[in-house]
Design an enzyme around this catalytic site. Structure first.
Site, mmCIF file in Angstrom:
data_model
loop_
_atom_site.group_PDB
_atom_site.id
_atom_site.type_symbol
_atom_site.label_atom_id
_atom_site.label_comp_id
_atom_site.label_asym_id
_atom_site.label_seq_id
_atom_site.Cartn_x
_atom_site.Cartn_y
_atom_site.Cartn_z
ATOM 1 N N ASP A 259 0.830 -1.210 0.000
ATOM 2 C CA ASP A 259 0.000 0.000 0.000
ATOM 3 C C ASP A 259 0.862 1.257 0.000
ATOM 4 O OD1 ASP A 259 -2.570 1.339 0.175
ATOM 5 O OD2 ASP A 259 -2.004 1.871 2.229
ATOM 6 N N GLU A 264 6.352 8.063 -4.013
ATOM 7 C CA GLU A 264 4.916 8.296 -4.181
ATOM 8 C C GLU A 264 4.679 9.720 -4.668
ATOM 9 O OE1 GLU A 264 2.682 7.311 -0.693
ATOM 10 O OE2 GLU A 264 3.435 5.263 -0.583
ATOM 11 N N HIS A 282 -1.821 3.830 -1.405
ATOM 12 C CA HIS A 282 -1.718 4.387 -0.049
ATOM 13 C C HIS A 282 -3.120 4.625 0.538
ATOM 14 C CE1 HIS A 282 1.372 6.642 2.608
ATOM 15 N NE2 HIS A 282 0.419 6.120 3.364
#
Length: 531
Positions: A259, A264, A282
């Protein structure tokens, strides 16, 4: 004049009523976090700002926040806030460390189940008109072993839920006490290797720092059982994602679910497109309840601070009244140095923290000093963003750590000082400090051995045998490695007995240099300390 707060990331609408109740003006601009130029142009107008993960409050943004008094993060992670820059400007940084714990734990369990029953792949196949029932034979979770790496707030919730599913839960956490493990119903193991070797499912619940970066790499994956599965809902960078992709391709791992990712937003990643890999963007904290919880909490905290001066869940400020601040703040620095030092050199799980206030300091309001001591001791263990002045006692209780404080009359040469005693499953150690006439903190005793040293950002601490040639040998290693010494303090128990050295350094001691120091024949142990 009314205080004014900016919300620059999307949050639930219900919190607007909270600001109205406190008489705080709210400017809700949820897309501003993506518009750095516009954010810089307007941030100087606000007394407070509430963000999530999109807005980046870098030093150049904070430098323009001339009126800003508080930054509120609706959630745990504060990677997008330059806390040092905020602290330098006297801006309080708050977060909500417990608002999404259940949600993240439940997402972990959801991914474990999805891996066990091949749900994403089976769904995709079925919706393509296939009926590949025999291809997606899964596993029962009952009776399987779940190894948890890290058993803090979220990890303990995962353990509880997994035990309810009749899984055996194994826990590797150097700072999990035996008593706490017994309460949780988990089997504590002493090494990471033990947790890896017995896992059918391996789940990480750690902070991301220098000690935990890539804690799971090719070597660790090779120790896992063939056909085991790996889950990471904690922090990106804990796992070598390329190594996981290779292990999936070679069938050493039969599944992985992530996740969080090292970069990111994760637009591309080695795990994307690999069979038996589940990737989510996420989503750990992404439930209606969690979004509501963290938004309401941070709205209350920011409003309380701006209108009443109350500080909750602050990462860089203790809970101290205006009148107490001039007297307490120097002692806060002392106990923060003591706690940070003790946390970085602690050996094994901490069972008890004892704090002795000797002399005049014992007459002060000790609550913020105790909280600051616990928080600074736990930060090296559980990470920044999770533990702070408010959450420290709660986290200590969750980990089964006993806290005691005593006040003593003046003893020895110093009119007033604080001694911190750490009792772990393997040893009892202590460190003491005081304030000198210049108003700065000093270490005055470590492990019962007297010395004098001012805390520096980077330090080297060694325990060694008192023998001729040690200083020269240590200096030679540092000199050959191009590391400059700023300060040097020595102490010993008796001649030719155990001795200590505490050095202020111009830079952090690397793992390579630390290994060379530990290999010196006089050295019992050596630690790189960062304050």
């Amino acid at each position: 004049m009314k205080k004014k707060v900016l919300i620059s990331d999307p949050v639930v609408d219900s919190i607007k009523a909270i600001f109205d109740r406190y008489g705080v003006l709210l400017d809700y601009r949820p897309s501003l976090g993506l518009q750095v130029k516009q954010l810089k142009e307007c941030i100087g107008e606000y007394d407070g700002i509430i963000i999530r993960s999109t807005t980046n409050l870098t030093v150049d943004v904070i430098d323009l926040a001339h009126k800003l008094k508080v930054i509120g993060r609706a959630g745990i992670g504060v990677d997008n806030v330059d806390i040092d820059a905020a602290s330098a400007r006297g801006i309080v940084v708050m977060n909500t460390p417990f608002g999404n714990s259940i949600t993240t734990a439940e997402h972990t369990l959801a991914l474990i189940m999805a891996l066990a029953r091949n749900i994403p792949a089976a769904d995709a196949s079925t919706q393509l008109g296939k009926w590949e029932k025999s291809k997606f034979v899964g596993l029962e979770l009952s009776g399987k072993t779940l190894s948890l790496i890290g058993v803090g707030n979220i990890g303990s919730i995962v353990a509880s839920r997994a035990i309810g599913l009749k899984m055996r839960v194994v826990a590797y956490d150097p700072f999990l006490s035996k008593d706490r493990a017994k309460v949780l119903g988990v089997d504590k193991v002493a090494t990471l290797s033990e947790a890896l070797r017995c896992a059918d499912f391996l789940s990480l619940h750690l902070p991301m720092n220098e000690k935990t970066a890539n804690i799971i790499g090719p070597k660790e994956i090779a120790q896992m059982k063939r056909g085991s599965k790996l889950i990471n809902c904690a922090r990106g960078g804990l796992v070598d994602e390329k190594a996981v992709a290779d292990a999936l391709t070679s069938d050493h791992l039969s599944g992985a679910a992530f996740d969080v990712f090292s970069t990111e937003p994760a637009i591309e990643n080695p795990l994307f497109g690999v069979p038996n890999a589940i990737c989510t963007p996420h989503l750990g904290a992404s439930t209606v309840e969690a979004q509501e919880n963290v938004a309401v909490q941070i709205a209350e905290q920011v409003s309380e601070y701006l209108t009443r001066g109350a500080i909750s869940n602050a990462l860089n400020a203790p809970s101290i009244s205006r009148e107490e601040a001039p007297v307490l703040n120097p002692w806060i620095k002392v106990v923060e140095a003591l706690g940070s030092f003790a946390g970085q050199v602690a050996v094994g799980p901490i069972n008890e923290i004892e704090i002795e206030f000797v002399g005049e300091v014992g007459s002060l309001n000790l609550a913020p000093l105790v909280s600051a001591t616990i928080a600074s001791t736990l930060v090296p263990i559980v990470g920044h963003g999770v533990v702070n002045m408010v959450s420290a006692p709660i986290i200590a209780r969750e980990r089964g750590i006993r806290i005691s404080e005593t006040r003593k009359d003046r003893q020895g040469a110093f009119e007033s000082y604080v001694r911190l005693i750490i009792i772990s499953e393997r040893e009892k150690s202590s460190v003491a400090g005081t304030i000198y006439s210049d108003g700065k903190p000093r270490f005055i005793q470590i492990k019962g051995i007297n010395l004098e040293a001012e805390p520096q950002k980077f330090m080297l601490f060694t325990t060694n045998m008192d023998s001729p040639g040690y200083i020269g040998a240590l200096g030679a290693v540092l000199g050959d490695s191009g590391v400059n010494i700023a300060t040097f303090a020595l102490g010993r128990s008796v001649q030719y007995g155990e001795a200590i050295a505490l050095l202020g350094m111009d830079e952090e001691i690397s793992k390579t240099v630390l290994k060379k120091i530990r290999n010196l024949k006089q050295v019992l142990n050596a630690y790189s300390i960062v304050f």
